[in-house]
Design a protein around this motif. Structure first.
Motif, PDB file in Angstrom:
ATOM      1  N   LEU A  73       0.829  -1.196   0.000  1.00  0.00           N
ATOM      2  CA  LEU A  73       0.000   0.000   0.000  1.00  0.00           C
ATOM      3  C   LEU A  73       0.867   1.251   0.000  1.00  0.00           C
ATOM      4  O   LEU A  73       1.996   1.223   0.509  1.00  0.00           O
ATOM      5  CB  LEU A  73      -0.919   0.001   1.220  1.00  0.00           C
ATOM      6  CG  LEU A  73      -2.036  -1.044   1.215  1.00  0.00           C
ATOM      7  CD1 LEU A  73      -2.752  -1.053   2.552  1.00  0.00           C
ATOM      8  CD2 LEU A  73      -3.027  -0.761   0.099  1.00  0.00           C
ATOM      9  N   PRO A  74       0.370   2.359  -0.553  1.00  0.00           N
ATOM     10  CA  PRO A  74       1.124   3.611  -0.519  1.00  0.00           C
ATOM     11  C   PRO A  74       1.503   3.977   0.919  1.00  0.00           C
ATOM     12  O   PRO A  74       0.738   3.751   1.856  1.00  0.00           O
ATOM     13  CB  PRO A  74       0.135   4.633  -1.095  1.00  0.00           C
ATOM     14  CG  PRO A  74      -0.802   3.827  -1.932  1.00  0.00           C
ATOM     15  CD  PRO A  74      -0.930   2.509  -1.237  1.00  0.00           C
ATOM     16  N   ALA A  75       2.702   4.527   1.097  1.00  0.00           N
ATOM     17  CA  ALA A  75       3.206   4.861   2.437  1.00  0.00           C
ATOM     18  C   ALA A  75       2.590   6.170   2.933  1.00  0.00           C
ATOM     19  O   ALA A  75       3.179   7.241   2.825  1.00  0.00           O
ATOM     20  CB  ALA A  75       4.727   4.972   2.414  1.00  0.00           C
ATOM     21  N   LEU A  76       1.372   6.071   3.439  1.00  0.00           N
ATOM     22  CA  LEU A  76       0.685   7.228   4.014  1.00  0.00           C
ATOM     23  C   LEU A  76       0.325   6.906   5.461  1.00  0.00           C
ATOM     24  O   LEU A  76      -0.123   5.802   5.762  1.00  0.00           O
ATOM     25  CB  LEU A  76      -0.599   7.544   3.238  1.00  0.00           C
ATOM     26  CG  LEU A  76      -0.429   8.028   1.795  1.00  0.00           C
ATOM     27  CD1 LEU A  76      -1.778   8.034   1.102  1.00  0.00           C
ATOM     28  CD2 LEU A  76       0.181   9.408   1.772  1.00  0.00           C
ATOM     29  N   CYS A  77       0.523   7.867   6.352  1.00  0.00           N
ATOM     30  CA  CYS A  77       0.165   7.683   7.761  1.00  0.00           C
ATOM     31  C   CYS A  77       0.647   6.317   8.245  1.00  0.00           C
ATOM     32  O   CYS A  77      -0.157   5.482   8.701  1.00  0.00           O
ATOM     33  CB  CYS A  77      -1.338   7.825   7.951  1.00  0.00           C
ATOM     34  SG  CYS A  77      -1.992   9.393   7.379  1.00  0.00           S
ATOM     35  N   ILE A 127      -2.274   8.948  -7.429  1.00  0.00           N
ATOM     36  CA  ILE A 127      -2.737   9.917  -6.432  1.00  0.00           C
ATOM     37  C   ILE A 127      -4.089   9.491  -5.865  1.00  0.00           C
ATOM     38  O   ILE A 127      -4.331   9.565  -4.651  1.00  0.00           O
ATOM     39  CB  ILE A 127      -2.833  11.325  -7.061  1.00  0.00           C
ATOM     40  CG1 ILE A 127      -1.440  11.856  -7.384  1.00  0.00           C
ATOM     41  CG2 ILE A 127      -3.564  12.291  -6.119  1.00  0.00           C
ATOM     42  CD1 ILE A 127      -1.442  13.148  -8.179  1.00  0.00           C
ATOM     43  N   LYS A 128      -4.982   9.032  -6.726  1.00  0.00           N
ATOM     44  CA  LYS A 128      -6.304   8.598  -6.275  1.00  0.00           C
ATOM     45  C   LYS A 128      -6.204   7.363  -5.377  1.00  0.00           C
ATOM     46  O   LYS A 128      -6.965   7.219  -4.418  1.00  0.00           O
ATOM     47  CB  LYS A 128      -7.201   8.321  -7.476  1.00  0.00           C
ATOM     48  CG  LYS A 128      -7.682   9.581  -8.188  1.00  0.00           C
ATOM     49  CD  LYS A 128      -8.473  10.466  -7.228  1.00  0.00           C
ATOM     50  CE  LYS A 128      -8.959  11.744  -7.865  1.00  0.00           C
ATOM     51  NZ  LYS A 128      -9.670  12.609  -6.895  1.00  0.00           N
ATOM     52  N   CYS A 129      -5.265   6.462  -5.708  1.00  0.00           N
ATOM     53  CA  CYS A 129      -5.069   5.281  -4.863  1.00  0.00           C
ATOM     54  C   CYS A 129      -4.554   5.681  -3.480  1.00  0.00           C
ATOM     55  O   CYS A 129      -4.954   5.094  -2.470  1.00  0.00           O
ATOM     56  CB  CYS A 129      -4.093   4.314  -5.533  1.00  0.00           C
ATOM     57  SG  CYS A 129      -4.792   3.448  -6.965  1.00  0.00           S
ATOM     58  N   GLN A 130      -3.690   6.674  -3.440  1.00  0.00           N
ATOM     59  CA  GLN A 130      -3.209   7.175  -2.154  1.00  0.00           C
ATOM     60  C   GLN A 130      -4.367   7.761  -1.341  1.00  0.00           C
ATOM     61  O   GLN A 130      -4.472   7.536  -0.130  1.00  0.00           O
ATOM     62  CB  GLN A 130      -2.132   8.239  -2.369  1.00  0.00           C
ATOM     63  CG  GLN A 130      -0.836   7.694  -2.927  1.00  0.00           C
ATOM     64  CD  GLN A 130       0.189   8.791  -3.168  1.00  0.00           C
ATOM     65  OE1 GLN A 130       0.258   9.764  -2.428  1.00  0.00           O
ATOM     66  NE2 GLN A 130       0.983   8.640  -4.209  1.00  0.00           N
ATOM     67  N   GLU A 131      -5.236   8.512  -2.025  1.00  0.00           N
ATOM     68  CA  GLU A 131      -6.394   9.087  -1.342  1.00  0.00           C
ATOM     69  C   GLU A 131      -7.319   7.982  -0.843  1.00  0.00           C
ATOM     70  O   GLU A 131      -7.858   8.062   0.281  1.00  0.00           O
ATOM     71  CB  GLU A 131      -7.143  10.012  -2.307  1.00  0.00           C
ATOM     72  CG  GLU A 131      -8.291  10.780  -1.658  1.00  0.00           C
ATOM     73  CD  GLU A 131      -8.994  11.715  -2.627  1.00  0.00           C
ATOM     74  OE1 GLU A 131     -10.021  12.298  -2.223  1.00  0.00           O
ATOM     75  OE2 GLU A 131      -8.525  11.859  -3.782  1.00  0.00           O
ATOM     76  N   LEU A 132      -7.507   6.957  -1.645  1.00  0.00           N
ATOM     77  CA  LEU A 132      -8.361   5.839  -1.271  1.00  0.00           C
ATOM     78  C   LEU A 132      -7.834   5.160  -0.004  1.00  0.00           C
ATOM     79  O   LEU A 132      -8.586   4.886   0.942  1.00  0.00           O
ATOM     80  CB  LEU A 132      -8.410   4.851  -2.436  1.00  0.00           C
ATOM     81  CG  LEU A 132      -9.288   3.606  -2.324  1.00  0.00           C
ATOM     82  CD1 LEU A 132      -9.739   3.194  -3.718  1.00  0.00           C
ATOM     83  CD2 LEU A 132      -8.544   2.458  -1.675  1.00  0.00           C
ATOM     84  N   VAL A 133      -6.519   4.883   0.017  1.00  0.00           N
ATOM     85  CA  VAL A 133      -5.913   4.229   1.179  1.00  0.00           C
ATOM     86  C   VAL A 133      -5.978   5.127   2.410  1.00  0.00           C
ATOM     87  O   VAL A 133      -6.210   4.657   3.527  1.00  0.00           O
ATOM     88  CB  VAL A 133      -4.455   3.832   0.864  1.00  0.00           C
ATOM     89  CG1 VAL A 133      -3.741   3.336   2.115  1.00  0.00           C
ATOM     90  CG2 VAL A 133      -4.428   2.764  -0.222  1.00  0.00           C
ATOM     91  N   TYR A 134      -5.812   6.426   2.195  1.00  0.00           N
ATOM     92  CA  TYR A 134      -5.896   7.373   3.315  1.00  0.00           C
ATOM     93  C   TYR A 134      -7.277   7.322   3.968  1.00  0.00           C
ATOM     94  O   TYR A 134      -7.399   7.289   5.198  1.00  0.00           O
ATOM     95  CB  TYR A 134      -5.596   8.783   2.814  1.00  0.00           C
ATOM     96  CG  TYR A 134      -5.734   9.843   3.887  1.00  0.00           C
ATOM     97  CD1 TYR A 134      -4.763   9.985   4.868  1.00  0.00           C
ATOM     98  CD2 TYR A 134      -6.843  10.682   3.920  1.00  0.00           C
ATOM     99  CE1 TYR A 134      -4.891  10.958   5.868  1.00  0.00           C
ATOM    100  CE2 TYR A 134      -6.989  11.642   4.902  1.00  0.00           C
ATOM    101  CZ  TYR A 134      -6.010  11.770   5.877  1.00  0.00           C
ATOM    102  OH  TYR A 134      -6.149  12.723   6.860  1.00  0.00           O
ATOM    103  N   ILE A 135      -8.317   7.297   3.149  1.00  0.00           N
ATOM    104  CA  ILE A 135      -9.687   7.244   3.690  1.00  0.00           C
ATOM    105  C   ILE A 135      -9.911   5.937   4.451  1.00  0.00           C
ATOM    106  O   ILE A 135     -10.459   5.927   5.556  1.00  0.00           O
ATOM    107  CB  ILE A 135     -10.724   7.400   2.562  1.00  0.00           C
ATOM    108  CG1 ILE A 135     -10.653   8.811   1.973  1.00  0.00           C
ATOM    109  CG2 ILE A 135     -12.137   7.117   3.088  1.00  0.00           C
ATOM    110  CD1 ILE A 135     -11.520   9.008   0.741  1.00  0.00           C
ATOM    111  N   LEU A 136      -9.456   4.833   3.869  1.00  0.00           N
ATOM    112  CA  LEU A 136      -9.643   3.535   4.522  1.00  0.00           C
ATOM    113  C   LEU A 136      -8.935   3.473   5.870  1.00  0.00           C
ATOM    114  O   LEU A 136      -9.492   2.980   6.856  1.00  0.00           O
ATOM    115  CB  LEU A 136      -9.135   2.409   3.629  1.00  0.00           C
ATOM    116  CG  LEU A 136      -9.992   2.019   2.421  1.00  0.00           C
ATOM    117  CD1 LEU A 136      -9.256   0.992   1.567  1.00  0.00           C
ATOM    118  CD2 LEU A 136     -11.342   1.450   2.869  1.00  0.00           C
TER     119      LEU A 136
END
Length: 282
Positions: A73-77, A127-136
């Protein structure tokens, strides 16, 4: 990937070569997997299937859905994601996740974009995938999202994931080790420490599982299945099936078609297995 299929469209059982999420946009989709046996997915529901899992699909109505396949998964949070994985526990029963309003808006926009743009812009999708993972990861309660991510919680270590992604692409341990950049000795040690079983036994077990699945749930030719799993002749393949399942490939397929449940009856003994490959070479 955006998918749109008519009622009755069927996809036979197939092994996932990557982790994947399915986001239902419209209609009813029947899924059959170990985690979701005979489960009907409705609009705004989401499931996660881990690499190596097997999934069968049937469109009960006209359906639209988005599939997001990923290795990592993208490295967010990252702290939040680590906390999610640390708290992950196997549920008694897997239940699809329901999309919250913020996620619905994102999926609607993403679906419209994917329908209109061909080919799609890779950077925009990232970018959209990063946003998707952030919301999840950040907008769902921790207990709920921890359960959702449980199927991939065991593959967070790079060696785990490497094994799951490549075990069916190699014929022996040396090839497996070389693919990952390990010496054979180091690879055997890492594998035994992580799985508590020798590499050759583990690969043979996976081979049996795959063969049995293909014989029971696909219409592939016997010769194609034999070649896929590295047997040098149909006679070797037949011997392997007799030792592992108690019958020849054709008989097993016929028995399965008549409703009989076929199981693995034994494990290979030390020495040369019936594929013509010595277990010690695995």
């Amino acid at each position: 990937m955006y998918n749109q299929f008519s009622q009755g469209q069927y996809f036979p059982a197939e092994k996932c070569t990557q982790n994947c999420m399915i986001f239902m946009l419209k209609g009813d989709l029947l899924i059959n997997s170990a985690e979701y046996p005979g489960t009907t997915l409705h609009s705004n529901q989401i499931i996660l299937q881990a690499i190596g899992s097997t999934m069968e699909l049937l469109a009960l109505t006209d359906v639209e859905y988005i599939v997001y396949r990923f290795t990592e998964l993208p490295a967010l949070c990252e702290e939040r994601y680590k906390e999610i994985l640390n708290r992950s526990e196997a549920p008694l029963t897997y239940t699809p996740l329901t999309a919250i309003p913020k996620l619905k808006y994102l999926l609607k926009d993403l679906a419209e974009y994917l329908r209109e743009q061909s080919p799609a812009c890779g950077k925009y999708i990232d970018i959209k995938c990063q946003e998707l993972v952030y919301i999840l990861t950040c907008y769902y309660p921790l207990p709920q999202i921890s359960t959702f991510f449980y199927p991939i919680s065991t593959y967070t270590e790079s060696f785990h994931y490497f094994v799951m992604q490549n075990y069916d692409k190699v014929k022996n341990v040396e090839e497996f080790a070389h693919l990952g950049g390990y010496t054979t000795t180091t690879f055997r040690r890492l594998f035994k420490n992580m799985y508590n079983v020798p590499v050759y036994e583990w690969i043979l077990d996976k081979k049996r599982e795959g063969i049995l699945n293909d014989l029971q749930h696909t219409k592939q030719r016997i010769s194609a299945i034999s070649a896929r799993y590295g047997f040098d002749s149909l006679s070797h393949f037949a011997h392997f099936c007799k030792d592992s399942f108690g019958d020849t490939p054709r008989s097993l397929r016929k028995r399965s078609a008549n409703g009989e449940r076929i199981t693995i009856i034994c494990k290979e003994k030390a020495g040369e297995d019936n594929s013509g490959t010595k277990p010690a070479d695995l």
